[in-house]
Enzyme design. Structure first.
Site, mmCIF file in Angstrom:
data_model
loop_
_atom_site.group_PDB
_atom_site.id
_atom_site.type_symbol
_atom_site.label_atom_id
_atom_site.label_comp_id
_atom_site.label_asym_id
_atom_site.label_seq_id
_atom_site.Cartn_x
_atom_site.Cartn_y
_atom_site.Cartn_z
ATOM 1 N N LYS A 1 0.811 -1.227 0.000
ATOM 2 C CA LYS A 1 0.000 0.000 0.000
ATOM 3 C C LYS A 1 0.844 1.278 0.000
ATOM 4 O O LYS A 1 0.442 2.288 -0.576
ATOM 5 C CB LYS A 1 -0.971 0.010 1.181
ATOM 6 N N ASP B 1 -10.078 2.711 1.782
ATOM 7 C CA ASP B 1 -10.157 2.048 3.095
ATOM 8 C C ASP B 1 -10.811 2.968 4.128
ATOM 9 O O ASP B 1 -11.597 2.512 4.978
ATOM 10 C CB ASP B 1 -8.750 1.680 3.605
HETATM 11 P P1 NAP Z 1 0.413 -4.243 9.613
HETATM 12 O O1 NAP Z 1 0.753 -2.974 8.915
HETATM 13 O O2 NAP Z 1 1.308 -5.416 9.515
HETATM 14 O O3 NAP Z 1 0.186 -3.880 11.175
HETATM 15 C C1 NAP Z 1 -0.081 -4.895 12.104
HETATM 16 C C2 NAP Z 1 -0.502 -4.260 13.424
HETATM 17 O O4 NAP Z 1 -0.910 -5.309 14.300
HETATM 18 C C3 NAP Z 1 0.618 -3.503 14.132
HETATM 19 O O5 NAP Z 1 0.057 -2.419 14.833
HETATM 20 C C4 NAP Z 1 1.162 -4.565 15.089
HETATM 21 O O6 NAP Z 1 1.798 -4.034 16.238
HETATM 22 C C5 NAP Z 1 -0.128 -5.230 15.504
HETATM 23 N N1 NAP Z 1 0.073 -6.595 16.034
HETATM 24 C C6 NAP Z 1 0.481 -7.686 15.357
HETATM 25 N N2 NAP Z 1 0.529 -8.751 16.182
HETATM 26 C C7 NAP Z 1 0.158 -8.307 17.409
HETATM 27 C C8 NAP Z 1 0.014 -8.936 18.681
HETATM 28 N N3 NAP Z 1 0.260 -10.242 18.854
HETATM 29 N N4 NAP Z 1 -0.409 -8.177 19.716
HETATM 30 C C9 NAP Z 1 -0.672 -6.867 19.562
HETATM 31 N N5 NAP Z 1 -0.551 -6.204 18.380
HETATM 32 C C10 NAP Z 1 -0.141 -6.923 17.317
HETATM 33 O O7 NAP Z 1 -1.025 -4.784 9.119
HETATM 34 P P2 NAP Z 1 -2.257 -3.904 8.594
HETATM 35 O O8 NAP Z 1 -2.188 -3.770 7.125
HETATM 36 O O9 NAP Z 1 -2.350 -2.691 9.440
HETATM 37 O O10 NAP Z 1 -3.492 -4.893 8.893
HETATM 38 C C11 NAP Z 1 -3.928 -5.140 10.223
HETATM 39 C C12 NAP Z 1 -5.155 -6.063 10.176
HETATM 40 O O11 NAP Z 1 -6.249 -5.399 9.533
HETATM 41 C C13 NAP Z 1 -4.911 -7.340 9.379
HETATM 42 O O12 NAP Z 1 -5.522 -8.408 10.055
HETATM 43 C C14 NAP Z 1 -5.620 -7.105 8.061
HETATM 44 O O13 NAP Z 1 -6.088 -8.304 7.479
HETATM 45 C C15 NAP Z 1 -6.787 -6.240 8.521
HETATM 46 N N6 NAP Z 1 -7.291 -5.373 7.445
HETATM 47 C C16 NAP Z 1 -8.605 -5.493 7.110
HETATM 48 C C17 NAP Z 1 -9.120 -4.678 6.129
HETATM 49 C C18 NAP Z 1 -10.572 -4.804 5.777
HETATM 50 O O14 NAP Z 1 -10.988 -4.290 4.731
HETATM 51 N N7 NAP Z 1 -11.371 -5.438 6.608
HETATM 52 C C19 NAP Z 1 -8.334 -3.734 5.466
HETATM 53 C C20 NAP Z 1 -6.978 -3.638 5.841
HETATM 54 C C21 NAP Z 1 -6.480 -4.471 6.831
HETATM 55 P P3 NAP Z 1 3.397 -3.750 16.255
HETATM 56 O O15 NAP Z 1 3.563 -2.403 15.637
HETATM 57 O O16 NAP Z 1 3.728 -3.803 17.695
HETATM 58 O O17 NAP Z 1 4.032 -4.854 15.445
#
Ligand code: NAP
Length: 269
Positions: A67, A103
């Protein structure tokens, strides 16, 4: 045939092809448009995206981990994409790449009521959280951001606004709206062992949003429903952002019910 795609790595699990192809069929465009998943490693993204218009691709959704890179490849940006710092929608026309971000509006469209004036807690500081924080602030919500790694929440708030919060456990009685934009819930982990509050802290007055959509409903939303809170799942947000992307590419109103059913069933149409 006009081609549409979702670009990610990995991307085989994506529900977007099923959702968009069902929508195209419903709109009578199934014979002219086709949506597919294209897996691109980070070093393959730029050359492939630059070749897409020549390959008949009119538009693409962009997902993890592309992204941010998609934004820097674009010739023109919507103000939303520029301010969030990430693009999830690319359009290819007249030799130019245009980047957008649906988004943020997708989240707002999925909420049961306007977040204006709501005290909101956003969990996470990754790519998804950026769109969530931007959207809530734009609508006039008060936004606190908690992240497992506090420095990332601090950095996000410096760029976009909102207030970083660090306590763990934290008192969530103060909040109206809680948005999980971490990837907690994606696997079989115990959600409440990872997030900064206990299941018993959730109350009927909360609105709980979980962006994760792999397990539906998630553990977080199961508890929210159990205590009588209103809740929104990640699948609805996926549908809403996809509907907005489809409208950008085709100029037609997206059939939300058809997209929702196809995303739930993950039908391959
Ligand atoms: P990302 O950039 O990889 O960020 C992941 C986030 O999750 C970070 O804040 C990370 O914290 C945190 N995290 C990961 N494991 C954790 C744990 N065990 N305990 C606490 N925090 C944890 O991913 P993203 O793109 O933001 O996506 C996040 C989620 O949203 C994913 O599951 C994705 O599938 C979902 N999503 C859904 C949509 C939708 O349309 N529904 C759209 C976009 C994303 P740290 O910084 O500490 O690593």
């Amino acid at each position: 045939m006009k081609r549409l795609a979702v670009l990610g790595h990995p991307v085989a699990h994506s529900r977007s092809p099923a959702m968009h192809n069902a929508a195209l069929a419903e709109l009578g465009l199934g014979g002219e448009w086709r949506y597919e998943a294209i897996d691109l490693a980070p070093d393959e993204l730029e050359p492939r995206v630059r070749a897409m218009e020549g390959e008949g691709v009119a538009g693409a959704n962009v997902t993890v981990p592309h992204k941010g890179a998609a934004l820097s490849l674009a010739d023109t940006l919507s103000e939303t994409a520029r301010e969030i710092g990430a693009a999830n929608t690319l359009s290819f026309a007249a030799g130019e790449i245009h980047a957008d971000n649906t988004d943020a509006q997708g989240l707002l469209d999925a909420l049961p009521t306007s977040p204006a004036g709501k005290r909101s807690l956003v969990l996470g500081a990754g790519g998804a959280a950026r769109a969530v924080v931007w959207a809530l602030l734009r609508e006039g919500a008060e936004v606190d951001v908690w992240n497992r790694t506090p420095s990332r929440a601090q950095h996000l708030c410096e760029e976009l606004g909102g207030r970083p919060v660090e306590s763990n456990p934290m008192d969530i009685r103060f909040y109206d709206l809680i948005v999980n934009s971490t990837s907690v819930g994606l696997r079989d982990e115990d959600t409440f062992a990872e997030l900064p509050f206990a299941a018993s802290d959730l109350e009927a007055k909360h609105t709980v949003v979980d962006l994760v959509y792999s397990g539906c409903p998630s553990q977080l939303l199961t508890i929210a429903a159990h205590v009588g809170a209103s809740y929104v799942g990640g699948l609805e947000i996926l549908v809403r952002q996809g509907a907005l992307s489809l409208e950008i590419w085709t100029g037609r109103s997206a059939p939300l019910d058809v997209m929702r059913d196809a995303a739930r069933a993950r039908r391959r149409i």
